[in-house]
Design an enzyme around this catalytic site. Structure first.
Site, mmCIF file in Angstrom:
data_model
loop_
_atom_site.group_PDB
_atom_site.id
_atom_site.type_symbol
_atom_site.label_atom_id
_atom_site.label_comp_id
_atom_site.label_asym_id
_atom_site.label_seq_id
_atom_site.Cartn_x
_atom_site.Cartn_y
_atom_site.Cartn_z
ATOM 1 C CG ASP A 123 -0.209 0.120 2.523
ATOM 2 O OD1 ASP A 123 0.950 -0.302 2.582
ATOM 3 O OD2 ASP A 123 -0.789 0.630 3.492
ATOM 4 C CD GLU A 124 4.148 2.820 3.348
ATOM 5 O OE1 GLU A 124 5.303 3.256 3.180
ATOM 6 O OE2 GLU A 124 3.742 2.357 4.425
#
EC number: 2.7.7.7
Length: 414
Positions: A112-113
């Site tokens: 998610d990054e």
DNA sequence: TCTGGGGTCCTAGGACCC
DNA sequence: TCTGGGGTCCTAGGACCC
């Protein structure tokens, strides 16, 4: 010396919870982001920790990583749903694809990054406006929010992205460090965890500013040369690491499971090890890699971790060879009495390239083992991981790695 | 506090070699 | 048989990240 860089850090807000919510919305269900809700494991299997929480859940003091039972105590009306990594992969790929249209290089940092190097793009002239546009595009096209941190390097971009959530753009320019970063507690600095924060507090170092104004030599005395120097640079906002666009080669592959009930016999442990090895060895082969080092990890019911490893004189990808080594390591590691909460297997010292002929098997058996592994891999590729197992009656056993169940078996011991 | 799973990097001590 | 030092590899464990 390089020119001034412009880096973005993009971070999905409460990723697992947002993604599960968006998916459920598409099925006509209510939005879990608006109520106290968490994504968490199955408590009955002792996997019950909070993986992600909604903003309303956070208001009840619920933290990521805490036991689900504690979370429910804080908020009796809490909704808890299980994770679904298949859909998470889909949304992860989708938002990173949008990021790629804004940058010359995108580094995957986690599911998610990611980091974007936008130095050579028009974003250079409108850093905040462009970041807002990226954030709003992800929201409009995919239905979930992100934070974008903007700064001259990866560290400051990441620290900025962490400021206020959700759905925000923040900058952390070098000249903003004293005002925006130094007042924060040291624990907030990237790579300062609980232990390091406690140690620093003992020396009266409470804020990132305190750390930045330390004598680096003293810091190195306390934390060691590497970590001391590293944290001193971080606290002063210095980081020249590049945004690495190429997918980084894995240094190792591991699998572990917290067992639904403590394991107390070697026979039970062997069954678990068999499944762990099966899962991780298949992953290794799917990447066309081999491993030289095999390690086994155990966690006792009282949470004491121990591990044992062996470096082979050759790299292998043969399930049976890895399993034989893991069994041996386990026998050497376990006292035969301590109840085991977790068992894990890791493969490291990874090699790529032509297949080694050296093995614990003679040439004929090696061929045979390779054939069996290939056959099982091929069946699973075609019909799914569930299609075949390796001769353990696994109906009563915990699932490991990807889900599978016995539909038919290849029993190599016949 | 009854505490997941998959990673990376670092340290320290011992073995072994020159 | 005693002494010293550096380099590298191996193993166990710890800290940190998401």
């Amino acid at each position: 010396m390089g020119e001034e860089r412009l880096i973005y850090h993009v971070d999905v807000n409460s990723a697992y919870l947002s993604w599960s919510s968006v998916d459920r919305l598409s099925w006509g269900e209510s939005d879990l982001r608006l109520v106290p809700a968490v994504v968490g494991g199955d408590a009955a299997k002792r996997h019950g920790v909070v993986l992600a929480k909604s903003v309303p859940a956070k208001a009840f003091g619920i933290h990521t990583g805490e036991p689900l039972s504690d979370a429910v105590r804080k908020c009796p009306d809490l909704i808890a749903i299980p994770p679904d990594f298949k859909i998470y992969q889909r949304y992860s790929r989708a938002f990173k694809a949008i990021c790629r249209t804004y940058a010359t290089a995108v580094q995957d940092f986690s599911i998610d990054e990611c980091f974007l190097d936008v130095t050579q793009t028009t974003a250079y002239y409108h850093p905040v406006e462009t970041a807002c546009e990226l954030k709003d595009r992800i929201k409009a096209e995919l239905g979930f929010t992100v934070n974008v941190g903007v700064g001259p390097n990866k560290l400051l971009a990441k620290m900025a992205g962490d400021f206020e959530k959700p759905d925000k753009v923040h900058t952390l320019w070098t000249e903003e460090i004293p005002e925006k970063m130094w007042p924060l507690p040291v624990r907030r600095l990237l790579s300062v965890g609980r232990k390091t924060a406690e140690k620093l507090n003992l020396y009266g170092i409470r804020t990132i500013g305190d750390l930045a104004h330390c004598e680096p030599a003293n810091l190195q005395q306390v934390l060691g040369n590497k970590q001391g120097g590293h944290l001193y640079r971080y606290a002063n906002g210095l980081d020249d690491s590049p945004v690495l666009a190429e997918p980084q080669e894995e240094k190792g592959y591991s699998v572990s499971i917290t067992l639904p009930k403590d394991v107390r016999t070697a026979a039970e442990a062997r069954k678990v090890i068999k499944r762990l090895v099966d899962s991780v060895a298949m992953r290794l082969r799917s990447k066309h890699r081999r491993a030289k080092r095999i390690s086994v990890q155990i966690r006792s019911s009282s949470f004491v971790d121990r591990s044992h490893q062996r470096t082979l004189d050759h790299a292998t990808d043969i399930t049976r060879e890895i399993e034989a080594t893991a069994d041996q390591l386990f026998d050497e590691l376990w006292d035969g009495v301590t109840p085991l909460r977790l068992i894990g297997v890791a493969l490291t010292q990874i090699e790529t390239g032509s297949v080694s002929q050296i093995s614990m098997f003679d040439t004929k058996d090696l061929e045979r083992e390779r054939h069996i592994d290939q056959a099982i891999d091929a069946i699973r590729k075609r019909f799914g991981t569930d299609a075949v197992s390796r001769g353990v009656d696994d109906k009563k056993l915990p699932r490991v790695g990807k889900k599978y169940e016995a539909r038919f078996e290849i029993d190599r011991d016949q």
